[in-house]
Design a protein around this motif. Structure first.
Motif, PDB file in Angstrom:
ATOM      1  N   SER A   1      -1.457  14.440   3.499  1.00  0.00           N
ATOM      2  CA  SER A   1      -1.544  13.044   3.080  1.00  0.00           C
ATOM      3  C   SER A   1      -1.385  12.951   1.572  1.00  0.00           C
ATOM      4  CB  SER A   1      -2.875  12.418   3.502  1.00  0.00           C
ATOM      5  OG  SER A   1      -3.938  12.903   2.695  1.00  0.00           O
TER       6      SER A   1
ATOM      7  N   TYR B   1      -1.905   9.938  -1.704  1.00  0.00           N
ATOM      8  CA  TYR B   1      -2.226   8.616  -2.248  1.00  0.00           C
ATOM      9  C   TYR B   1      -1.636   8.524  -3.642  1.00  0.00           C
ATOM     10  CZ  TYR B   1      -4.839   5.060  -4.782  1.00  0.00           C
ATOM     11  OH  TYR B   1      -5.174   3.988  -5.579  1.00  0.00           O
ATOM     12  N   ARG B   2      -0.950   7.425  -3.932  1.00  0.00           N
ATOM     13  CA  ARG B   2      -0.407   7.170  -5.263  1.00  0.00           C
ATOM     14  C   ARG B   2      -0.957   5.858  -5.779  1.00  0.00           C
ATOM     15  NH1 ARG B   2       4.223   8.784  -2.300  1.00  0.00           N
ATOM     16  NH2 ARG B   2       5.036  10.823  -2.923  1.00  0.00           N
ATOM     17  N   SER B   3      -1.410   5.861  -7.024  1.00  0.00           N
ATOM     18  CA  SER B   3      -1.946   4.629  -7.599  1.00  0.00           C
ATOM     19  C   SER B   3      -0.835   3.617  -7.859  1.00  0.00           C
ATOM     20  CB  SER B   3      -2.688   4.935  -8.908  1.00  0.00           C
ATOM     21  OG  SER B   3      -1.801   5.496  -9.875  1.00  0.00           O
TER      22      SER B   3
ATOM     23  N   SER C   1      -0.638   0.235  -4.688  1.00  0.00           N
ATOM     24  CA  SER C   1      -0.768   1.656  -4.366  1.00  0.00           C
ATOM     25  C   SER C   1      -0.158   1.925  -2.991  1.00  0.00           C
ATOM     26  CB  SER C   1      -2.242   2.073  -4.380  1.00  0.00           C
ATOM     27  OG  SER C   1      -2.956   1.369  -3.372  1.00  0.00           O
ATOM     28  N   GLU C   2      -0.111   3.212  -2.611  1.00  0.00           N
ATOM     29  CA  GLU C   2       0.409   3.574  -1.298  1.00  0.00           C
ATOM     30  C   GLU C   2      -0.278   4.836  -0.803  1.00  0.00           C
ATOM     31  OE1 GLU C   2       4.591   4.217  -1.681  1.00  0.00           O
ATOM     32  OE2 GLU C   2       4.385   6.047  -2.876  1.00  0.00           O
ATOM     33  N   TRP C   3      -0.335   4.979   0.530  1.00  0.00           N
ATOM     34  CA  TRP C   3      -0.905   6.154   1.166  1.00  0.00           C
ATOM     35  C   TRP C   3      -0.067   6.494   2.387  1.00  0.00           C
ATOM     36  CZ3 TRP C   3      -2.919   7.220   6.027  1.00  0.00           C
ATOM     37  CH2 TRP C   3      -3.626   8.412   6.160  1.00  0.00           C
TER      38      TRP C   3
END
Length: 585
Positions: free
Chosen positions: A158, A160-162, A187-189
């Motif tokens: 996985s 996560y990007r801010s 953001s995205e995950w």
């Protein structure tokens, strides 16, 4: 015959009367001695047969046991193991706090008994009961004259990007958005099992040396219908696929798709011994030099510690320019019937990339002292241009190249540090960020760009099951521009480029809900990309059943653009990765 004898003796006794009793006693005594001797002989034969069966069982267990119980997961462990394979066991410096213990042979316990006779369960350091150590089968199987070893892992990763980038576990670092992009404000995950990997190693011994074939694949490829809506179905892709012939004289020849020779090795210069960072992102890490491409590689061992290599590799030029003229081309989109992707551009390469490298693996006092590399490359770029006022088109070829050097040193048995640098002209493609290689002159001829990459690493084996790591990397791209006849500045990152919209958020460009705004007045040519990361890997289990581990990583990425009209754009991003993997034994 013995029954008839007894019957005749009985008849004789009856005929002879009481005087025959002595004869009967003598015959019975003789019969008892004969039976006793026969039983003793049978018991001895049974004992000898059981000993032979036990010996055969022990030999079969030792033969079927894998040569290596488990692959080391830290750089220090991997290097020592592979060096032992090449030059024999390495002595370890004595320690006041640690006592040495004899290492049992494969399939035999430390006490000398067969592994199958070891106690049915053992106790871990925490006191919990562990399953018995068994060898259910060989790690490889034979197909005619070839030994095949399967491998790989099952993975769920996985990220996560801010600041969203519409990337999954394969980050395009050079596309980090400035604040003027709509994606920079959400953001995205993502999570998927697409990095799950399957591999096969084929090895066959010959009179002249050894033949090796290697295949490795994962699912980080997207088909026309691939999506995340329901089935999350993505396509298999080729990572590595190559064959190698190694000769007893120290020469070897390899061909196929493999890691570029510019990628740092753990030891030597042959394929399958690369030193990859312990990161989760499929694009590796900013500053790390890598690529997987079609190659032909020749290597030669120069003694026990030095190995040299020469490689011809598939070329591809990355291009970027502001105010470029319309009188040239250096490639075209791919043709589907020609097995190329029509959504990507392919350059018309005049020649393969030429690389060479020398590696030094010193051993002092039987102890490995590090891995050192020095190499270089030459590249060729070609364009077809149409001079102004001339009816005769021409082709122009430019050369680029670089040098690179690296070092990895074991500071202690638990800590290893390393550094690598690559610098030259036309080398952006070989960095994790894939910055441009060339720009263009006003007349349509190409101009290689000056670039550099640097990568620092530290890997620490905290405990038997816990590894810690930290990396820092950067990639730089120099500006290069020329003045056209009308005064226009042409090239990469000219000071006249417009950056006025880089910091102002742009509105969506459509009403479909999937068209975030992109700033229209933002060239924002990249000057520097930098990243620093740290993380850990913890192995819950490592043994005959394979390896089960979890990993976590944090990365900070920064993008700095060249100054233009409107200022100097900057962008940052924070990444958090997690990974759960089961490695096949």
């Amino acid at each position: 015959m013995r029954i008839w004898r007894i019957w005749l003796m009985g008849v004789a006794l009856l005929l002879s009367g009481g005087g025959a009793m002595d004869v009967e006693a003598q015959e019975a005594k003789a019969e008892s001695d004969e039976v006793k001797a026969l039983r003793e002989e049978m018991a001895a034969m049974r004992k000898e047969l059981q000993a032979q069966i036990d010996l055969l069982k022990t030999q079969l267990i030792a033969k079927s046991a894998p040569a290596v119980v488990a692959a080391p997961t830290t750089a220090v462990g991997r290097d020592v193991e592979e060096f032992q394979e090449a030059v024999g066991p390495l002595p370890v410096k004595p320690s006041v706090k640690a006592a040495t213990a004899p290492v049992p042979l494969p399939g035999v316990s430390a006490s000398g008994a067969p592994a199958a006779t070891v106690a049915a369960s053992t106790k871990s350091a925490a006191g919990t009961t562990q399953p018995p150590v068994t060898t259910d089968g060989p790690g490889s199987f034979r197909f005619k004259g070839v030994q095949i070893t399967p491998g790989g892992f099952f993975s769920l990763d996985s990220i996560y990007r801010s600041r969203a980038m519409a990337n999954e576990v394969n980050t395009i670092f050079s596309q980090l958005p400035y604040s003027g992009a709509g994606l920079a404000h959400v953001s995205e995950w993502f999570a998927s099992g697409r990095q799950s990997r399957f591999q096969f190693l084929a090895e066959g011994n010959t009179k002249f040396g050894k033949l090796t074939g290697y295949f490795e694949t994962d699912f980080i490829g997207a088909g026309i219908t691939s999506n995340n809506n329901q089935s999350n179905s993505y396509v298999l892709r080729q990572r590595q696929l190559w064959g190698q012939a190694s000769f007893n004289s120290g020469w070897s020849f390899a061909g196929g798709q493999m890691w570029t020779l510019a990628t740092e090795h753990r030891r030597g210069v042959e394929p399958r011994f690369e030193s990859l960072p312990t990161v989760i992102d499929a694009s590796q890490h900013i500053g790390y030099t890598w690529g997987r491409q079609g190659s032909v590689r020749v290597t030669k061992k120069l003694g026990s510690a030095v190995q040299a290599a020469f490689s011809l590799e598939q070329s591809q030029a990355l291009f970027s320019a502001t105010n470029a003229p319309n009188n040239f081309f250096l490639g075209s989109p791919g043709v589907p019937l020609g097995a190329l992707n029509p959504t990507f551009n392919y350059t018309n390469n005049p020649a393969p990339d030429v690389l060479t490298k020398v590696a030094y693996d010193p051993v002092k006092g039987g102890v490995w002292r590090g891995h050192y590399e020095l190499g270089g490359m030459v590249r060729f770029f070609r364009s077809r241009y149409y001079p102004t006022g001339s009816a005769t088109p021409q082709s122009d070829t430019k050369a680029g190249g670089s040098f690179f050097a690296s070092a990895r040193v074991p500071v202690t048995q638990r800590l290893e540090i390393g550094a690598k640098v690559l610098a030259g002209r036309g080398v952006g493609r070989y960095g994790a960020a894939t910055l441009p290689d060339v720009t263009v002159h006003p007349d349509g001829t190409l101009a290689p760009l000056t670039g550099a990459q640097g990568f620092l690493r530290a890997e620490f084996k905290a405990t038997k099951n816990l590894d810690l790591f930290t990396y820092h990397g950067w990639e730089y791209m120099g500006r290069l521009y020329y003045r056209a006849g009308d005064g226009t500045l042409v090239g990469y990152a000219p000071p006249s480029m417009v950056n006025t919209g880089c910091e102002t958020e742009a509105a969506p460009t459509s009403n479909n809900g999937f068209s975030p705004g992109t700033p229209s007045n933002c060239v924002g040519a990249t000057r520097l990309l930098s990243a620093h990361s740290f993380g850990y890997t913890y192995r819950f289990y490592e043994g005959p059943a394979g390896r089960f581990q979890i990993s976590a990583q944090y990365s900070h990425l920064r993008r700095n653009g060249w100054t233009g009209v409107g200022g100097t754009p900057q962008g940052i991003n924070h990444f958090v990765y997690t990974s759960v993997r089961y490695y096949l034994p």
